[in-house]
Enzyme design. Structure first.
Site, PDB file in Angstrom:
ATOM      1  N   LYS A  71       0.810  -1.228   0.000  1.00  0.00           N
ATOM      2  CA  LYS A  71       0.000   0.000   0.000  1.00  0.00           C
ATOM      3  C   LYS A  71       0.844   1.280   0.000  1.00  0.00           C
ATOM      4  CE  LYS A  71      -4.257  -1.757   2.102  1.00  0.00           C
ATOM      5  NZ  LYS A  71      -5.260  -1.518   3.161  1.00  0.00           N
ATOM      6  N   ASP A 108     -10.276   2.975   2.449  1.00  0.00           N
ATOM      7  CA  ASP A 108     -10.463   2.361   3.767  1.00  0.00           C
ATOM      8  C   ASP A 108     -11.292   3.242   4.702  1.00  0.00           C
ATOM      9  OD1 ASP A 108      -9.145  -0.024   3.262  1.00  0.00           O
ATOM     10  OD2 ASP A 108      -7.193   0.763   3.866  1.00  0.00           O
TER      11      ASP A 108
END
Length: 282
Positions: A71, A108
């Site tokens: 990420k 997220d």
């Protein structure tokens, strides 16, 4: 450039990636909406990650999700990064343009807030302080989302205090860093308690937390979804608190990517929850 009329291809990149529930999740939506598309796991080593991303367009791939450990690397490798992903410091969703440009975002925080709205619709940011346990990547996304929602005081509690201080410094805002050994005291007037650590996850240590000082109306949520009802949520339920499990965050965070790649804004339903839960190893 990709040819029109061909099967839309997307997937998830990780190392390892076999454990990912994303193919099961996106596969459900593809079937439900009758879309000519595929979503597959892509196992890519850290050393090969940047080169793999650079060739996504040539492979005819429309977009990918990014999972551990890539990420943060994705943030540096994409062509365009949205403002929220930059503040969070990582990318979990990439849209591949026909020009080859890679547009990175982080969904997220969106997934967390949508899950919270669904599970605790009466909670609002002005009800009181929020206590967040943990200071990892998920905590960063959640902290940014909560601050953007208007939370006026956020207590950040982590076993490594320096990591919590770094998160607070990187994101700014009304964050108070609290010692791990004072985590119980931090709950005094908390309106929302969020566990972003792996404590309580299947195979991990249990989170040792005394909820007796938590106000009766406080909401408790855990981003862990294996088990679905963690020891923390079980304890909170027994004390009469409204609890929100972590599965919804996983499901909702997938929606923006699916919409970008396949042209449909999918719904999170009970049938979807059941389908994804069936894919979690017992």
């Amino acid at each position: 450039m990709r040819e029109k009329g061909k099967t839309i291809q997307a997937g998830v990149i990780g190392w390892p990636v076999e454990h990912s529930l994303s193919p099961r999740l996106h596969g459900y939506w593809l079937k439900k909406h009758g879309i000519d598309g595929t979503y597959v796991p892509m196992a890519v080593t850290p050393d090969g990650f940047e080169n793999f991303l650079a060739n996504l367009c040539d492979q005819g791939i429309t977009g990918v999700n990014i999972t551990v450990p890539h990420k943060e690397a994705a943030l540096k490798a994409v062509t365009v990064v949205d403002e929220k992903a930059r503040r969070i410091g990582s990318v979990n969703t990439i849209r591949v343009e026909e020009t080859g440009e890679l547009h990175g975002s982080n969904t997220d925080g969106f997934g967390f807030m949508e899950n919270l709205k669904e599970g605790a619709p009466e909670w609002t940011p002005d009800l009181g302080p929020v206590t967040v346990l943990g200071a990892g990547g998920a905590a960063r996304a959640i902290v940014v989302a909560l601050m953007d929602a208007g939370v006026q005081e956020l207590r950040l509690v982590n076993r490594t205090k320096e990591r919590a201080r770094k998160l607070a410094g990187d994101t700014g805002g009304p964050i108070v860093v609290t010692d791990w050994d004072k985590r119980n005291e931090a709950l005094g007037d908390t309106a929302l308690l969020v566990n972003t650590t792996t404590l309580g996850m299947t195979g991990k240590e249990t989170l040792n937390l005394d909820l007796s000082s938590l106000p009766p109306m406080a909401v408790v949520t855990d981003i862990v979804y294996a088990p679905l009802i963690t020891p923390l949520l079980k304890q909170a339920k027994e004390l009469g608190h409204l609890v929100v499990d972590g599965l919804g965050m996983l499901l909702h965070q997938a929606r923006p990517g699916f919409r970008h790649w396949f042209g449909v804004d999918p719904k999170v339903t009970d049938d979807l929850r059941t389908h994804v839960l069936e894919g979690i190893p017992k």
